[in-house]
Design a protein around this motif. Structure first.
Motif, mmCIF file in Angstrom:
data_model
loop_
_atom_site.group_PDB
_atom_site.id
_atom_site.type_symbol
_atom_site.label_atom_id
_atom_site.label_comp_id
_atom_site.label_asym_id
_atom_site.label_seq_id
_atom_site.Cartn_x
_atom_site.Cartn_y
_atom_site.Cartn_z
ATOM 1 N N ARG A 227 1.127 -1.031 -0.096
ATOM 2 C CA ARG A 227 0.016 -0.098 -0.051
ATOM 3 C C ARG A 227 1.201 1.223 0.032
ATOM 4 N NH1 ARG A 227 -3.841 -2.644 4.374
ATOM 5 N NH2 ARG A 227 -5.652 -2.854 2.827
ATOM 6 N N GLU B 41 3.112 1.980 -2.124
ATOM 7 C CA GLU B 41 3.680 2.001 -2.960
ATOM 8 C C GLU B 41 2.687 2.358 -4.423
ATOM 9 O OE1 GLU B 41 6.724 1.303 -3.714
ATOM 10 O OE2 GLU B 41 7.134 1.216 -2.001
ATOM 11 N N PHE B 42 1.149 2.904 -3.889
ATOM 12 C CA PHE B 42 0.180 3.443 -4.405
ATOM 13 C C PHE B 42 0.333 4.606 -4.524
ATOM 14 C CE2 PHE B 42 -2.498 -0.803 -3.166
ATOM 15 C CZ PHE B 42 -1.523 -1.592 -4.031
ATOM 16 N N TRP B 43 1.047 5.001 -5.807
ATOM 17 C CA TRP B 43 0.771 6.429 -6.094
ATOM 18 C C TRP B 43 0.121 7.258 -7.089
ATOM 19 C CZ3 TRP B 43 6.268 9.274 -5.063
ATOM 20 C CH2 TRP B 43 7.266 8.740 -4.066
ATOM 21 N N CYS B 44 -1.009 6.136 -7.301
ATOM 22 C CA CYS B 44 -1.905 6.621 -7.761
ATOM 23 C C CYS B 44 -2.927 6.403 -7.940
ATOM 24 C CB CYS B 44 -1.252 7.027 -9.730
ATOM 25 S SG CYS B 44 -1.213 5.173 -10.113
ATOM 26 N N ARG C 235 -0.005 1.161 -8.111
ATOM 27 C CA ARG C 235 1.424 1.798 -8.687
ATOM 28 C C ARG C 235 0.948 1.270 -9.972
ATOM 29 N NH1 ARG C 235 6.483 -2.353 -8.287
ATOM 30 N NH2 ARG C 235 7.484 -0.520 -8.455
ATOM 31 N N GLN D 130 3.592 1.099 -13.111
ATOM 32 C CA GLN D 130 5.179 1.187 -13.245
ATOM 33 C C GLN D 130 4.875 0.462 -14.539
ATOM 34 O OE1 GLN D 130 6.185 -2.494 -11.300
ATOM 35 N NE2 GLN D 130 8.369 -2.593 -11.486
ATOM 36 N N GLN E 116 -0.886 -2.712 -10.655
ATOM 37 C CA GLN E 116 -0.984 -2.931 -9.017
ATOM 38 C C GLN E 116 -2.173 -2.571 -8.509
ATOM 39 O OE1 GLN E 116 2.893 -3.183 -8.561
ATOM 40 N NE2 GLN E 116 3.115 -5.146 -9.156
ATOM 41 N N THR F 17 -2.336 11.223 -9.598
ATOM 42 C CA THR F 17 -1.000 10.947 -9.020
ATOM 43 C C THR F 17 -0.015 11.738 -8.752
ATOM 44 O OG1 THR F 17 0.556 9.460 -10.477
ATOM 45 C CG2 THR F 17 0.034 11.174 -11.475
ATOM 46 N N THR G 115 -2.265 -7.450 -10.013
ATOM 47 C CA THR G 115 -1.443 -7.311 -11.285
ATOM 48 C C THR G 115 -2.199 -7.080 -12.514
ATOM 49 O OG1 THR G 115 0.368 -7.658 -10.131
ATOM 50 C CG2 THR G 115 0.455 -6.524 -13.093
#
Length: 148
Positions: free
Chosen positions: A21, A23-26, A62, A64, A88, A109, A135
């Motif tokens: 969680r 790492e979730f930036w958007c 996230r 990527q 993700q 984001t 994913t």
């Protein structure tokens, strides 16, 4: 070398999810696009179109970039625009089956604002039934698109 202790089923998923969680930036939507319908030049209107269907709305994610697509390599004098992205998201029991042809849009984001101008076509979305995240694999033309 001794193996680490095996956590209970629930604790493993919870531990991983707590880490991910961060790492979730958007935020993203996953949707099926609508259709514009048939244009009538006499009335300058469209009829028979369908609205988009949003399957997942405003989900923390996230984004990527995942490199080049060998099957889409540009020639020496061509401009290569296709890019793969993975998104993700937290896997929930209520999530619908995400299929090829659905689209992903980044609605906000923290850093890479250009992502909100792209649309990403889903190629597949799979994971194990024991996974804390899903994913979603996509491809984009890496060109800004206009809604509507």
């Amino acid at each position: 070398m001794a193996l680490p202790p095996t956590p209970s089923d629930d604790s493993w998923v919870d531990e991983i999810l707590d880490e991910v969680r961060g790492e979730f930036w958007c935020t993203i939507d996953v949707y099926t696009p609508g259709t514009k319908g048939k244009f009538d030049p006499l009335t300058d209107t469209r009829a028979g179109g369908t609205a988009e269907v949003v399957h997942i709305s405003q989900r923390a994610a996230r984004a990527q970039h995942s490199g080049r697509m060998p099957q889409e390599t540009a020639g020496a004098y061509e401009w290569g625009t296709k890019q793969r992205y993975h998104f993700q998201i937290e896997l929930t029991g209520e999530d619908p089956f995400i299929t090829d042809g659905m689209l992903v849009r980044v609605t906000s984001t923290r850093r890479m604002q250009a992502l909100t101008q792209l649309r990403f076509q889903v190629t597949k979305a799979v994971n194990s039934d024991h996974a804390p995240i899903l994913t979603i694999q996509t491809v984009t033309e890496a060109r800004a698109v206009a809604d509507g």
